[in-house]
Motif scaffolding. Structure first.
Motif, PDB file in Angstrom:
ATOM      1  N   SER A   1      -1.801   0.735  13.608  1.00 14.48           N
ATOM      2  CA  SER A   1      -2.379   0.098  12.439  1.00 14.48           C
ATOM      3  C   SER A   1      -1.413  -0.944  11.894  1.00 14.48           C
ATOM      4  O   SER A   1      -0.227  -0.933  12.206  1.00 14.48           O
ATOM      5  CB  SER A   1      -2.695   1.139  11.364  1.00 14.48           C
ATOM      6  OG  SER A   1      -1.517   1.723  10.894  1.00 14.48           O
ATOM      7  N   ALA A   2      -1.922  -1.826  11.091  1.00  9.66           N
ATOM      8  CA  ALA A   2      -1.125  -2.912  10.529  1.00  9.66           C
ATOM      9  C   ALA A   2      -0.213  -2.387   9.429  1.00  9.66           C
ATOM     10  O   ALA A   2      -0.572  -1.503   8.671  1.00  9.66           O
ATOM     11  CB  ALA A   2      -2.038  -3.995   9.983  1.00  9.66           C
ATOM     12  N   GLY A   3       0.966  -2.955   9.357  1.00 10.48           N
ATOM     13  CA  GLY A   3       1.927  -2.586   8.324  1.00 10.48           C
ATOM     14  C   GLY A   3       1.759  -3.468   7.109  1.00 10.48           C
ATOM     15  O   GLY A   3       0.696  -4.053   6.860  1.00 10.48           O
ATOM     16  N   ASP A   6       0.377  -6.923   7.494  1.00  7.29           N
ATOM     17  CA  ASP A   6      -1.053  -6.984   7.823  1.00  7.29           C
ATOM     18  C   ASP A   6      -1.323  -7.619   9.191  1.00  7.29           C
ATOM     19  O   ASP A   6      -2.372  -8.209   9.409  1.00  7.29           O
ATOM     20  CB  ASP A   6      -1.824  -7.720   6.726  1.00  7.29           C
ATOM     21  CG  ASP A   6      -3.268  -7.260   6.652  1.00  7.29           C
ATOM     22  OD1 ASP A   6      -3.539  -6.103   7.021  1.00  7.29           O
ATOM     23  OD2 ASP A   6      -4.127  -8.060   6.248  1.00  7.29           O
ATOM     24  N   LYS A   8      -1.919  -6.853  13.076  1.00 11.25           N
ATOM     25  CA  LYS A   8      -2.312  -5.751  13.945  1.00 11.25           C
ATOM     26  C   LYS A   8      -1.744  -5.951  15.350  1.00 11.25           C
ATOM     27  O   LYS A   8      -1.580  -7.082  15.803  1.00 11.25           O
ATOM     28  CB  LYS A   8      -3.835  -5.644  13.997  1.00 11.25           C
ATOM     29  CG  LYS A   8      -4.421  -5.314  12.644  1.00 11.25           C
ATOM     30  CD  LYS A   8      -5.898  -5.153  12.702  1.00 11.25           C
ATOM     31  CE  LYS A   8      -6.371  -4.815  11.284  1.00 11.25           C
ATOM     32  NZ  LYS A   8      -7.766  -4.681  11.168  1.00 11.25           N
ATOM     33  N   THR A  10      -3.091  -5.697  18.174  1.00 12.53           N
ATOM     34  CA  THR A  10      -3.988  -6.438  19.067  1.00 12.53           C
ATOM     35  C   THR A  10      -3.781  -7.947  18.946  1.00 12.53           C
ATOM     36  O   THR A  10      -3.888  -8.667  19.941  1.00 12.53           O
ATOM     37  CB  THR A  10      -5.460  -6.096  18.768  1.00 12.53           C
ATOM     38  OG1 THR A  10      -5.722  -6.307  17.382  1.00 12.53           O
ATOM     39  CG2 THR A  10      -5.776  -4.671  19.140  1.00 12.53           C
ATOM     40  N   ASN A  44       4.475   0.255   4.160  1.00 11.03           N
ATOM     41  CA  ASN A  44       3.461   0.875   3.309  1.00 11.03           C
ATOM     42  C   ASN A  44       3.695   2.377   3.372  1.00 11.03           C
ATOM     43  O   ASN A  44       3.738   2.945   4.467  1.00 11.03           O
ATOM     44  CB  ASN A  44       2.047   0.572   3.816  1.00 11.03           C
ATOM     45  CG  ASN A  44       1.631  -0.851   3.560  1.00 11.03           C
ATOM     46  OD1 ASN A  44       2.109  -1.483   2.633  1.00 11.03           O
ATOM     47  ND2 ASN A  44       0.747  -1.350   4.382  1.00 11.03           N
ATOM     48  N   ASN A  46       2.225   5.968   2.342  1.00 11.95           N
ATOM     49  CA  ASN A  46       1.002   6.632   1.901  1.00 11.95           C
ATOM     50  C   ASN A  46       1.233   8.132   1.790  1.00 11.95           C
ATOM     51  O   ASN A  46       1.756   8.743   2.722  1.00 11.95           O
ATOM     52  CB  ASN A  46      -0.129   6.371   2.902  1.00 11.95           C
ATOM     53  CG  ASN A  46      -0.425   4.907   3.056  1.00 11.95           C
ATOM     54  OD1 ASN A  46      -0.553   4.192   2.077  1.00 11.95           O
ATOM     55  ND2 ASN A  46      -0.517   4.455   4.283  1.00 11.95           N
ATOM     56  N   VAL A  65       4.132   3.272   7.145  1.00 16.00           N
ATOM     57  CA  VAL A  65       3.533   2.415   8.166  1.00 16.00           C
ATOM     58  C   VAL A  65       4.373   1.140   8.204  1.00 16.00           C
ATOM     59  O   VAL A  65       4.336   0.326   7.284  1.00 16.00           O
ATOM     60  CB  VAL A  65       2.056   2.097   7.858  1.00 16.00           C
ATOM     61  CG1 VAL A  65       1.462   1.224   8.956  1.00 16.00           C
ATOM     62  CG2 VAL A  65       1.259   3.374   7.689  1.00 16.00           C
ATOM     63  N   VAL A  68       4.618  -4.110  12.796  1.00 16.67           N
ATOM     64  CA  VAL A  68       4.617  -3.977  14.247  1.00 16.67           C
ATOM     65  C   VAL A  68       5.906  -4.536  14.841  1.00 16.67           C
ATOM     66  O   VAL A  68       6.482  -3.949  15.760  1.00 16.67           O
ATOM     67  CB  VAL A  68       3.386  -4.689  14.858  1.00 16.67           C
ATOM     68  CG1 VAL A  68       3.424  -4.647  16.372  1.00 16.67           C
ATOM     69  CG2 VAL A  68       2.122  -4.051  14.347  1.00 16.67           C
ATOM     70  N   LYS A  71       8.637  -2.051  14.626  1.00 13.46           N
ATOM     71  CA  LYS A  71       8.484  -0.988  15.636  1.00 13.46           C
ATOM     72  C   LYS A  71       9.014  -1.460  16.983  1.00 13.46           C
ATOM     73  O   LYS A  71       9.658  -0.700  17.708  1.00 13.46           O
ATOM     74  CB  LYS A  71       7.016  -0.582  15.758  1.00 13.46           C
ATOM     75  CG  LYS A  71       6.462   0.105  14.535  1.00 13.46           C
ATOM     76  CD  LYS A  71       4.985   0.367  14.702  1.00 13.46           C
ATOM     77  CE  LYS A  71       4.350   0.816  13.416  1.00 13.46           C
ATOM     78  NZ  LYS A  71       2.904   0.978  13.538  1.00 13.46           N
TER      79      LYS A  71
END
Length: 91
Positions: A1-3, A6, A8, A10, A44, A46, A65, A68, A71
């Motif tokens: 998922s996007a961090g 934002d 992604k 993909t 982010n 959560n 999160v 990307v 990561k």
């Protein structure tokens, strides 16, 4: 998922040929200078409910999160450190 950025995964895969050189430059600078860009340190966070009483803060755990790119940098650093430790028989 996007961090927090934002972006992604993909999108990164789709445009990898366009961003590989600047990204490689940033990652190499990070390794040589021994620092991580500030934008890659943000996440982010959560709260995820673990169970029992939903009014108790102790029943939530934080899930971060990351962006990307952070990561990817983390995985590269892990591979370098792990390779060094195994080659020098530290592990």
């Amino acid at each position: 998922s996007a961090g927090i950025d934002d972006i992604k995964p993909t999108i990164i895969k789709e445009f990898s040929q366009l961003i590989i050189k600047p990204l490689l430059h940033i990652f190499n600078l990070s390794f040589t200078q021994g620092s991580v860009p500030g934008a890659m340190k943000k996440a982010n966070v959560n709260p995820v409910f673990k169970g029992s009483d939903p009014t108790s803060l102790g029943n939530y755990r934080p899930i971060s999160v990351l962006p990307v790119f952070a990561k990817n940098l983390e995985k590269l650093m892990y591979n370098r450190v792990y390779s060094y430790l195994t080659e020098n028989k530290v592990l």
